[in-house]
Motif scaffolding. Structure first.
Motif, short mmCIF file in Angstrom:
data_model
loop_
_atom_site.label_atom_id
_atom_site.label_comp_id
_atom_site.label_asym_id
_atom_site.label_seq_id
_atom_site.Cartn_x
_atom_site.Cartn_y
_atom_site.Cartn_z
N MET A 132 -5.86 -8.22 -2.16
CA MET A 132 -5.68 -6.77 -2.08
C MET A 132 -6.62 -6.09 -3.07
N THR B 190 -6.45 -9.77 3.26
CA THR B 190 -5.58 -10.82 3.78
C THR B 190 -4.25 -10.65 3.05
N LYS C 164 -2.67 -0.81 9.47
CA LYS C 164 -1.96 -2.05 9.19
C LYS C 164 -2.33 -2.63 7.84
N ARG C 165 -3.57 -2.36 7.38
CA ARG C 165 -4.05 -2.94 6.13
C ARG C 165 -4.26 -1.91 5.02
N TYR D 67 -6.04 -1.58 -0.04
CA TYR D 67 -6.47 -2.25 1.19
C TYR D 67 -6.22 -3.75 1.06
N CYS D 68 -5.54 -4.32 2.05
CA CYS D 68 -5.23 -5.76 2.07
C CYS D 68 -6.20 -6.45 3.02
N LYS E 263 -5.73 -14.21 12.40
CA LYS E 263 -4.30 -14.11 12.26
C LYS E 263 -3.63 -15.14 13.16
#
Length: 643
Positions: A566, A562, A518-519, A559-560, A29
């Protein structure tokens, strides 16, 4: 059952493998101002001023042509948001979208699917910004598939979307044309205009059942019967095709999917278009035939920033190509008229009211059915030649479709919106057909029926950075007035059906997107729907009533890996509501139960090569019970085929 469990286990195994790959895939990141949540207090007003204030708060540059933002209003943004989410709110309702360059410059553009390098360069020059050139990217597409504005790449379901440019490039002029470009979707026309049966993921419903497995929604107007399952593709903003059960948000009639059509909204920009098309259809059997088509649309402001209008119209005519060997004439000519009017009122920035009315009329000849081998053998007749019929009846289809809708949207706050959609839909089914395709009067069908639906939906939705929820209430009333006569010189084959079906539906529903980490996000929803119907045979005076209720849950994990990749897994329940079989002669078969299914799906949505390549895919498993078939008409179809 072993097979079903094995498939479910297979899907679960794939999900576990994907989740196991998470630690290896991306804790990369970069320090990026787009990833920093900030507090915004930008009031509604001029879009240009809102963008200037946005740059002051975030330090992020914006680039655009002056003409692109001139005269446009922004609803502003208040609260804690990531910069990208704040941009979306600032641009809401402006008809603009954006792209973020590698240097974190926000470049504005019209809401179209593609943006050229030339356009992007001109926007940068207009603001005096020196930005390094970048490859052309595929722009974001905003959809309302879940009745909330979302990026299509962030919606955890299989969706195909067409914007206005796609519709024009692919020459999509009807629902059937659109189906040619959608995986897992076919739409069958049953011999005549206005009689369509959608088939999604292999599941369908006969038009005569007055049910569909895939619902059609035009500006919020639900069309949930085979008769009248049509819409002219004129002045369309976008088409969203949702695959998989949509019972949680849309309810009955969306057992396997939904088609959502959104027409263009009038605004401060004057737009107009006139087109004409003509030519010959080449035919070796019956000679060349003519086709002509005229269309127009016009929209713009009546009172700037407050009151807007839009009109659209179309005329279509085509000569027939099936010859009647008795008269020598062609018998399946087509002639259609369509018109739509749109009045939009925005008395204050937070309130948007639209009134839309449309009418479609048919003046067609006979249906393009013919006798099949089985039918010819049953009546002792020769099998007809291709594109030739032998009929003693001049068929017709004089059906028409009317719809009116009023949509009211009120922004209680930047995150909270209250929406009401009130709709009325009517289809007048008027046709005369020769079902024996012979010089004798064995089976002539004379239909003069009316079907109508009044519906009301009220929903409240909340949309923040990642937390989203939606709650709503729904009601509709169906009135089916069925009058159908079979004329025959053979008394046992003649008959009259005069039956009425009157039904009411009540529903409450909710949908939630909740960030677990977060993801990782949880998407879950639930709908309870209750339907009751009254049935009356006007000849025998027999009456009956029945009711059905259904709970439609949905659960999904998203779920991501990036920002560009997804994956999701989901389990959802769909159903096709029970009803009354108007062709039945035995009272014990008048009503039938609902058809239900569970669908399990795993999919991925991804973008590569600096957003120049979009790659999406999914696999699904569906368990259906009980399987409904309209027996009387299934047998009839064995005797007929489409010419």
């Amino acid at each position: 059952m072993k097979s079903g469990k094995g498939k479910i286990g297979f899907l679960a195994g794939i999900l576990l493998l994907l989740l196991a790959a998470v630690p290896a895939m991306a804790e990369q990141k970069e320090a990026n101002p787009m990833n920093v949540s900030q507090k915004f207090n930008i009031e509604s007003g001029s879009l240009e001023e809102a963008l200037d204030n946005y740059s002051k708060v975030t330090g992020i540059k914006t680039a655009y042509l002056n003409d692109l933002v001139a005269g446009k209003k922004s609803p502003g943004v208040q609260g804690m948001f990531f910069p990208e989410a704040a941009v979306k709110k600032i641009l809401k309702g402006t008809g603009l979208t954006y792209q973020v360059t590698a240097e974190n410059t926000v470049v504005l553009k019209k809401n179209k699917m593609f943006v050229t390098q030339k356009d992007a360069d001109e926007r940068r020059k207009a603001e005096g910004k020196k930005v390094a050139k970048r490859p052309v990217e595929i722009g974001q597409m905003t959809v309302t598939a879940q009745k909330q504005e979302e990026n299509v790449q962030e919606v955890p379901m299989s969706i195909t979307v067409f914007d206005s440019m796609d519709i024009e490039d692919k020459k999509i002029e009807s629902i059937r044309d659109m189906a040619d470009f959608v995986p897992n979707l076919m739409i069958y026309q049953h011999g005549m205009s206005g009689q369509n049966a959608p088939t999604m993921r292999g599941i369908t419903a006969r038009p005569e059942s007055f049910r569909v497995s895939t619902g059609l929604y035009v500006d919020g107007v639900p069309i949930l019967t085979g008769p009248g399952f049509v819409n002219e593709m004129l002045d369309i903003e976008r088409i969203e095709v949702l695959r998989g059960p949509q019972g949680t948000i849309y309810g009955k009639g969306t057992e396997t999917g939904a088609i959502n059509i959104i027409t263009k909204q009038p605004d401060n920009e004057f737009r107009g278009r006139v087109s004409a098309e003509g030519g010959k259809l080449l035919s070796a059997e019956t000679g060349d035939k003519e086709k002509e088509e005229f269309s127009l649309n016009l929209s713009g402001p009546i009172l700037k920033d407050k009151l807007f209008f839009g009109i659209a119209g179309k005329y279509y005519q085509r000569d027939g190509f099936i010859e009647n060997t008795i008269t020598g004439d062609t018998v399946d000519g087509r002639e259609h008229w369509f018109g739509r009017a749109h009045l939009r009122w925005t008395p204050v920035d937070k309130l948007d009211i639209s009134l839309i009315a449309s009418r479609l009329e048919y003046d067609d000849d006979a249906p393009n059915f013919n006798m099949g081998e089985n039918g010819a053998a049953m009546f002792g007749l020769p099998v007809p030649e291709d594109r030739k019929v032998t009929s003693d009846l001049e068929g017709k289809n004089k059906s028409s479709c009317d719809s009116q809708a009023m949509k009211i949207a009120y922004d209680i706050s930047d995150s909270l919106t209250l929406t009401s959609v009130t709709a009325n839909w009517e289809y007048d089914d008027n046709s005369l057909s020769d079902w024996d395709f012979s010089p004798a009067t064995l089976s002539h069908g004379d239909k003069d029926s009316e079907y109508s639906k009044i519906s009301q939906e009220l929903r409240l939705n909340y949309s923040a950075e990642r937390l989203k929820w939606l709650v709503g209430l729904y009601y509709d009333r169906d009135v089916f007035d069925i009058d159908y006569k079979i004329i025959s010189d053979i008394p046992p084959m003649a008959g009259i059906h005069s039956r009425d079906i009157d039904g009411h539906t009540y529903a409450v529903f909710a949908n939630l997107t909740y960030p677990l980490t977060k993801r990782l996000s949880l998407i879950t929803g639930l709908r309870y729907e209750y339907e009751e119907q009254d049935f009356e045979d006007n000849i025998s005076h027999l009456k009956a009533d029945d009711s059905w209720n259904e709970l439609s849950p949905k659960i999904a994990l998203e779920y991501c890996f990036t920002p560009a990749i997804m994956t999701y897994v989901s389990a959802s329940h769909g159903y096709r509501s029970g009803g009354f079989n108007w062709t039945a002669t035995d009272p014990q078969y008048y009503s039938y139960d609902a058809e239900k299914l569970w669908s399990y799906e795993i999919g991925v949505k991804s973008a590569f090569l600096n957003n120049r390549l979009i790659l999406n895919g999914s696999v699904y498993y569906t368990r259906l019970w009980p399987f409904l078939i309209h027996g009387c008409w299934a047998n009839l179809l064995k005797l007929l085929y489409l010419a």
